[in-house]
Write a protein that holds these residues in place. Sequence first.
Motif, mmCIF file in Angstrom:
data_model
loop_
_atom_site.group_PDB
_atom_site.id
_atom_site.type_symbol
_atom_site.label_atom_id
_atom_site.label_comp_id
_atom_site.label_asym_id
_atom_site.label_seq_id
_atom_site.Cartn_x
_atom_site.Cartn_y
_atom_site.Cartn_z
ATOM 1 N N GLN A 145 -10.840 -8.720 8.434
ATOM 2 C CA GLN A 145 -9.534 -9.291 8.771
ATOM 3 C C GLN A 145 -8.952 -10.050 7.589
ATOM 4 O O GLN A 145 -7.748 -10.039 7.356
ATOM 5 N N LYS A 146 -9.817 -10.705 6.829
ATOM 6 C CA LYS A 146 -9.349 -11.446 5.665
ATOM 7 C C LYS A 146 -8.682 -10.491 4.668
ATOM 8 O O LYS A 146 -7.603 -10.768 4.136
ATOM 9 N N GLN A 147 -9.335 -9.359 4.431
ATOM 10 C CA GLN A 147 -8.780 -8.386 3.485
ATOM 11 C C GLN A 147 -7.437 -7.845 3.954
ATOM 12 O O GLN A 147 -6.504 -7.679 3.163
ATOM 13 N N ILE A 148 -7.332 -7.589 5.255
ATOM 14 C CA ILE A 148 -6.089 -6.939 5.710
ATOM 15 C C ILE A 148 -4.909 -7.923 5.743
ATOM 16 O O ILE A 148 -3.778 -7.539 5.502
ATOM 17 N N PHE A 149 -5.210 -9.199 6.018
ATOM 18 C CA PHE A 149 -4.106 -10.163 5.993
ATOM 19 C C PHE A 149 -3.620 -10.409 4.562
ATOM 20 O O PHE A 149 -2.428 -10.594 4.321
ATOM 21 N N ALA A 150 -4.558 -10.385 3.602
ATOM 22 C CA ALA A 150 -4.148 -10.520 2.189
ATOM 23 C C ALA A 150 -3.273 -9.321 1.791
ATOM 24 O O ALA A 150 -2.253 -9.483 1.111
ATOM 25 N N ALA A 151 -3.662 -8.133 2.244
ATOM 26 C CA ALA A 151 -2.888 -6.923 1.930
ATOM 27 C C ALA A 151 -1.499 -6.998 2.560
ATOM 28 O O ALA A 151 -0.490 -6.639 1.937
ATOM 29 N N ALA A 152 -1.450 -7.485 3.804
ATOM 30 C CA ALA A 152 -0.163 -7.580 4.515
ATOM 31 C C ALA A 152 0.778 -8.533 3.787
ATOM 32 O O ALA A 152 1.974 -8.260 3.635
ATOM 33 N N GLU A 153 0.227 -9.647 3.321
ATOM 34 C CA GLU A 153 1.059 -10.634 2.639
ATOM 35 C C GLU A 153 1.622 -10.054 1.334
ATOM 36 O O GLU A 153 2.810 -10.226 1.027
ATOM 37 N N LEU A 154 0.767 -9.350 0.616
ATOM 38 C CA LEU A 154 1.227 -8.726 -0.631
ATOM 39 C C LEU A 154 2.322 -7.697 -0.345
ATOM 40 O O LEU A 154 3.323 -7.608 -1.060
ATOM 41 N N PHE A 155 2.148 -6.958 0.730
ATOM 42 C CA PHE A 155 3.146 -5.944 1.094
ATOM 43 C C PHE A 155 4.481 -6.604 1.435
ATOM 44 O O PHE A 155 5.550 -6.162 1.018
ATOM 45 N N LEU A 156 4.399 -7.695 2.202
ATOM 46 C CA LEU A 156 5.623 -8.427 2.563
ATOM 47 C C LEU A 156 6.334 -8.928 1.309
ATOM 48 O O LEU A 156 7.552 -8.813 1.175
ATOM 49 N N ARG A 157 5.562 -9.474 0.387
ATOM 50 C CA ARG A 157 6.173 -10.082 -0.796
ATOM 51 C C ARG A 157 6.700 -9.053 -1.784
ATOM 52 O O ARG A 157 7.573 -9.365 -2.586
ATOM 53 N N THR A 158 6.180 -7.840 -1.726
ATOM 54 C CA THR A 158 6.687 -6.803 -2.623
ATOM 55 C C THR A 158 7.722 -5.931 -1.913
ATOM 56 O O THR A 158 8.874 -5.861 -2.306
ATOM 57 N N GLU A 159 7.332 -5.308 -0.811
ATOM 58 C CA GLU A 159 8.206 -4.335 -0.144
ATOM 59 C C GLU A 159 9.149 -4.970 0.875
ATOM 60 O O GLU A 159 10.087 -4.328 1.355
ATOM 61 N N GLY A 160 8.845 -6.227 1.284
ATOM 62 C CA GLY A 160 9.764 -6.945 2.163
ATOM 63 C C GLY A 160 9.610 -6.670 3.642
ATOM 64 O O GLY A 160 10.419 -7.131 4.452
ATOM 65 N N ILE A 161 8.586 -5.934 4.032
ATOM 66 C CA ILE A 161 8.381 -5.646 5.455
ATOM 67 C C ILE A 161 7.103 -6.321 5.918
ATOM 68 O O ILE A 161 6.062 -6.212 5.260
#
Length: 432
Positions: A362-378
């Motif tokens: 879960q830690k890995q996927i939340f870090a990935a989600a945050e990076l996605f939000l900050r780059t792709e905006g979704i």
Amino acid sequence: MQRYDSRKMSYLPDNFYNLKADLPELPPPPLNPATRRPLRPEELEPVFTRGFIQQEISTERFIRIPDEVLEVYSRYRPTPLVHASALRKYLNTPARIFYKYEGVSPAGSHKTNTALMQAYLAGQEGVETLTTETGAGQWGSALAYACSQFGIKARVFMVRASYRQKPGRRVMIELFGGQVTESPGPDTEAGRKYYRENPDHPGSLGIAISEAVESAVSLPATRYSLGSVLDAVLLHQTIIGLEARKQCREFGFEPQLIIGCVGGGSNFAGLSFPFIGQKLQEKNGTRFLAVEPEACPSLTSGQLQYDHGDTVGLTPLLYMHSLGKDFVPPPIHAGGLRYHGMAPLISHLVKMGLVEARAYSQKQIFAAAELFLRTEGILPAPESAHAIAAVIDEALEAKKSGKEINILFNLSGHGFLDINAYDQAANGNGQD
Ligand SMILES: *Cc1c(COP(=O)(O)O)cnc(C)c1O
């Protein structure tokens, strides 16, 4: 062969694609739990609509999408295929990353695709009510929306813990006109067993399935609807991959690696099956990667075996990767991935070596989600963030080896209604 819809004048596939037509061998059939003999289709008729059962057993390569369903699809399909150029730039990778975004559907995930087809089939047969279960409410809201489009009532048994803690999607179900019942509840035999002992019983997906199936079987003009796992559900989701194939061609690239998260396996199947069919024909080198949570690792740690789809043990036995029907996954935020089993077709493809599987924390996927939000905006659904975590790893791997690989993944839903999960994860309450 193409029909152009009047609303957007854009391409929509005419048919769903049935991978079973192109497989060298089919997975072992479902069994009747009492006799352990292959299930006869008629045995499913008290539970599912006849149209659904026909699609479940069909081995026809293409199954026509009815005009009435295409018309509703055209309100949100084709969904966008997006080049994740900001994520690529951030990772500084030679890999090109693309995603198919299913979060634009009315219910916010790919689940709307099969919900619409199932509600349509019910309407064709004079079924008045579809029952189902829901955990966090993604499937319940998709079915409630779909039923509203075809004049059917949706009765959704919602796991009590979610009903009380995650009101967002319950409200959506009700706004779409669906009826939500806390599960376990007093209305069914299965529910009463737990409810009488403890009216505040937190419930489980397994109990809610039992309640939904029981009420479908016992009430007139009522059938049950399932949002993943079954062959027909995977079939309906292939509209994602059929569109994606066309969009990739328009973009001028072929994906070499296709990634999706897996709970029951339907969004991964939807994107990948048309490309797997192509691989079987062309013998190309495309790779397929299914991503699951470490907390519920049916593909990476489960046994390939006959097991029940529910906890009570009423459903047919399915030959699938399973952690055992009594396995209770810990309450991770990606509620849609908390299932003990896996679609028999996905299990089969893993066994054949056509699909790889990997698990993330879960830690890995939340870090990935945050990076996605900050780059792709979704803001992705926590479920979809599993796919993103694998995409990032593969893109970094490509950077190491200097390979210009094309990666395509399924962004199966948005995470706007999972905002509390993000809050908890960010504030150190992430469950892992
Ligand atoms: C339900 C759900 C999943 C998991 O279900 P599959 O059948 O494996 O696709 C994944 N992503 C989202 C957004 C979901 O709602």
